[in-house]
Write a protein that holds these residues in place. Structure first.
Motif, PDB file in Angstrom:
ATOM      1  N   ASP A  99      -3.737 -31.863  -4.804  1.00 57.60           N
ATOM      2  CA  ASP A  99      -4.315 -31.267  -6.014  1.00 57.60           C
ATOM      3  C   ASP A  99      -4.276 -32.235  -7.200  1.00 57.60           C
ATOM      4  O   ASP A  99      -5.266 -32.389  -7.918  1.00 57.60           O
ATOM      5  CB  ASP A  99      -3.526 -29.994  -6.326  1.00 57.60           C
ATOM      6  CG  ASP A  99      -3.996 -29.294  -7.565  1.00 57.60           C
ATOM      7  OD1 ASP A  99      -5.104 -28.742  -7.542  1.00 57.60           O
ATOM      8  OD2 ASP A  99      -3.252 -29.289  -8.568  1.00 57.60           O
ATOM      9  N   HIS A 125      -7.361 -33.865  -9.331  1.00 58.39           N
ATOM     10  CA  HIS A 125      -7.547 -33.668 -10.776  1.00 58.39           C
ATOM     11  C   HIS A 125      -7.788 -34.996 -11.490  1.00 58.39           C
ATOM     12  O   HIS A 125      -8.421 -35.035 -12.533  1.00 58.39           O
ATOM     13  CB  HIS A 125      -6.323 -32.980 -11.393  1.00 58.39           C
ATOM     14  CG  HIS A 125      -6.279 -31.502 -11.179  1.00 58.39           C
ATOM     15  ND1 HIS A 125      -7.297 -30.658 -11.551  1.00 58.39           N
ATOM     16  CD2 HIS A 125      -5.304 -30.708 -10.664  1.00 58.39           C
ATOM     17  CE1 HIS A 125      -6.964 -29.403 -11.258  1.00 58.39           C
ATOM     18  NE2 HIS A 125      -5.770 -29.407 -10.712  1.00 58.39           N
ATOM     19  N   HIS A 177      -6.710 -23.294  -2.851  1.00 61.71           N
ATOM     20  CA  HIS A 177      -8.026 -23.302  -3.503  1.00 61.71           C
ATOM     21  C   HIS A 177      -8.662 -24.653  -3.214  1.00 61.71           C
ATOM     22  O   HIS A 177      -8.006 -25.553  -2.703  1.00 61.71           O
ATOM     23  CB  HIS A 177      -7.904 -23.091  -5.025  1.00 61.71           C
ATOM     24  CG  HIS A 177      -6.998 -24.114  -5.662  1.00 61.71           C
ATOM     25  ND1 HIS A 177      -7.404 -25.407  -5.878  1.00 61.71           N
ATOM     26  CD2 HIS A 177      -5.714 -24.042  -6.069  1.00 61.71           C
ATOM     27  CE1 HIS A 177      -6.399 -26.075  -6.416  1.00 61.71           C
ATOM     28  NE2 HIS A 177      -5.349 -25.289  -6.533  1.00 61.71           N
ATOM     29  N   HIS A 180     -11.401 -28.002  -4.536  1.00 59.78           N
ATOM     30  CA  HIS A 180     -11.705 -28.872  -5.679  1.00 59.78           C
ATOM     31  C   HIS A 180     -13.185 -29.224  -5.642  1.00 59.78           C
ATOM     32  O   HIS A 180     -13.835 -29.110  -4.594  1.00 59.78           O
ATOM     33  CB  HIS A 180     -10.868 -30.163  -5.628  1.00 59.78           C
ATOM     34  CG  HIS A 180      -9.540 -30.030  -6.316  1.00 59.78           C
ATOM     35  ND1 HIS A 180      -9.353 -30.337  -7.636  1.00 59.78           N
ATOM     36  CD2 HIS A 180      -8.347 -29.591  -5.856  1.00 59.78           C
ATOM     37  CE1 HIS A 180      -8.094 -30.101  -7.970  1.00 59.78           C
ATOM     38  NE2 HIS A 180      -7.452 -29.647  -6.900  1.00 59.78           N
ATOM     39  N   HIS A 235     -10.502 -27.245 -10.302  1.00 56.84           N
ATOM     40  CA  HIS A 235     -10.545 -26.561  -9.008  1.00 56.84           C
ATOM     41  C   HIS A 235     -11.985 -26.108  -8.743  1.00 56.84           C
ATOM     42  O   HIS A 235     -12.803 -26.065  -9.651  1.00 56.84           O
ATOM     43  CB  HIS A 235      -9.632 -25.323  -9.025  1.00 56.84           C
ATOM     44  CG  HIS A 235      -8.201 -25.651  -9.242  1.00 56.84           C
ATOM     45  ND1 HIS A 235      -7.241 -24.693  -9.448  1.00 56.84           N
ATOM     46  CD2 HIS A 235      -7.549 -26.840  -9.284  1.00 56.84           C
ATOM     47  CE1 HIS A 235      -6.063 -25.270  -9.600  1.00 56.84           C
ATOM     48  NE2 HIS A 235      -6.222 -26.572  -9.509  1.00 56.84           N
TER      49      HIS A 235
HETATM   50 ZN   LIG Z   1      -4.648 -27.901  -9.655  1.00 53.85          ZN
END
Ligand SMILES: [Zn+2]
Length: 468
Positions: free
Chosen positions: A306, A310, A347, A349, A430
């Protein structure tokens, strides 16, 4: 260490978590035991009385959407000298697969707190909240800070059933996903005692709740979130380790490991440190948890897929996804036939893989396509006359502009390269499309079709023979 800064804060959420009844009508269809839209009838059936699985291992690649899995599969294959596309990750062979709907009760595109709640507690909640039902958040109930008044989590049910619990993450152990294995908070930002203020004055920090947890194994990063008194408790009441060497030779007892002040290093940056890999942590955890005659529940999070996304840094996202794959291999080798193994993401991206590159093209490289006229393989040029990469992001910091330099393969295959984006945001976001769930072992056959994320909890509960 430009990639070790936790650049994104959820402070912006604090005003929207409590109150503001937006989208609250979604609660009813997202709560355990209520039929949800898109749910096939088989998934809401009552649990069988006899437990099928003694142990459950839940792997979560934080932000590991389907495009990440495909790219990581090719990356892993190419790192073994293959073309890559035909390669199989350890969970590609799991017989049971479903698509998972990840939205939070009040968010179309979710965060890790709401999604972890869905998996650990069996109901969806608001973005940013951990194991607190949305109705209490909307009502601004004082009970949001009273864990005893909140519904039990999978961890609490497992412990009531005598099972051992393990919690592993490469993120700070007080980060949203691991925190959902031991804590309840109305806002994920409440990691340290110093974060407790304002409307959350009555809450207990996640660090404090972690110190109070009776899980058998808890390991990850984030020692800076713990006060001196809390660190002292970890060292006196538990077997505490902060190096890979000490982790491997720790004596029996409840094990606590914090291997970095902040998030643990990315796998790409770990060499030469005393931080264990996710696979090494998984191996130690399974060895210790496996001694419990009642079985165990283990959650293993690759927390930094994650963070690299980002930062639109595909290299570190893929190497951390690869590290998760290595941990899944350990679980497949060590866990017995009485273990349900699940692999999913919380989740996705806004990460894309595109451009008609030829088979076997380096996954991090520039797009090279087959030119039908010259019958050669050439770098593909965009309308601006410049090359582009197979991997990219819809939003993030490195926007492709008219004056952006022409990319070279050397530039884009560097581990620090940030892929280009379309929309200018200083931190990539996300994505809201479904993620995948892969399952093998007893109880895995319930994983099929399109499922609400909170039904993952029901799959695990049913496998362990618990009533819904
Ligand atoms: Zn995140």
């Amino acid at each position: 260490m430009p990639y070790n800064t936790p650049a994104f804060s959820f402070k912006w959420l604090s005003s929207s978590i409590l109150g503001l009844g937006s989208a609250f009508m979604l609660t009813a269809c997202a709560t355990t035991g209520t039929a949800s839209p898109g749910q096939t009838s088989g998934q809401t059936a009552k649990t069988s009385p006899a437990p099928q699985a003694k142990n459950v291992i839940l792997f979560i690649g934080d932000g590991m959407g389907i495009s990440t899995i495909t790219a990581a599969r090719i990356f892993d294959g190419q790192s073994q000298g293959k073309k890559g596309e035909e390669h199989e990750l350890a969970f590609d062979t799991f017989e049971n697969v479903a698509l998972i709907k990840t939205y939070n009760v009040n968010a179309q595109v979710p965060d890790s707190a709401g999604t972890a709640t869905a998996m650990m507690s069996g109901y969806k909640t608001n973005i940013g909240a951990i194991n607190v039902p949305p109705a209490l958040l909307e009502a601004r109930s004082a009970d949001v800070c009273n864990p005893a008044a909140l519904p039990d989590t999978m961890t609490q049910r497992a412990q009531s059933a005598g099972k051992a619990v393990g919690i592993l993450s490469t993120a700070r152990i007080t980060h949203a996903t691991p925190a959902a294995m031991y804590g309840h908070v109305p806002l994920r930002d409440l990691e340290a005692d110093t974060d407790i203020k304002g409307p959350f004055a009555g809450c207990s920090s996640l660090a404090q709740q972690m110190v109070g947890s009776q899980a058998e194994v808890i390991m990850g990063g984030g020692s800076k979130e713990f006060s001196n008194a809390q660190m002292q408790t970890l060292k006196t009441d538990f077997i505490y380790v902060d190096t890979k060497t000490d982790m491997k030779r720790a004596k029996t007892g409840k094990l606590r490991g914090l291997f970095n002040r902040d998030h643990m290093s990315y796998e790409a940056d770990r060499a030469g440190s005393q931080e264990p890999s996710l696979a090494e942590m998984t191996s130690v955890a399974i060895d210790r948890l496996g001694t419990d005659k009642d079985g165990y529940v283990l959650m293993v999070e690759a927390g930094r897929v994650d963070h690299a996304h980002h930062d639109t840094n595909a290299y570190r996202a893929l190497t951390d996804a690869q590290a998760l794959n290595e941990a899944v291999k350990v679980a497949k080798a060590k866990a017995g036939a009485d273990t349900l193994i699940l692999v999913t993401a919380d989740h996705s991206h806004v990460f894309t893989m595109a451009g008609y590159p030829v088979r076997g093209n380096p996954i991090l490289g520039l797009v090279k396509g087959f030119n039908r006229e010259t019958r050669t393989i050439d770098i593909t040029e965009a309308e601006d006359g410049k090359p582009f990469t197979t991997l990219g992001y819809h939003n993030g910091p490195n926007v492709r502009e008219a004056d952006s330099p022409a990319l070279t393969d050397n530039m884009v295959q560097d581990k620090d390269y940030r892929q280009q984006t379309a929309v200018n945001l200083n931190y990539e976001t996300h994505a809201g499309e479904d993620v995948a769930l892969f399952a093998t072992g007893p109880g895995a056959e319930k994983v099929r079709g399109v499922m609400e994320q909170n039904k993952i909890y029901n799959v695990m509960a049913a496998a362990m023979g618990w009533e819904d």
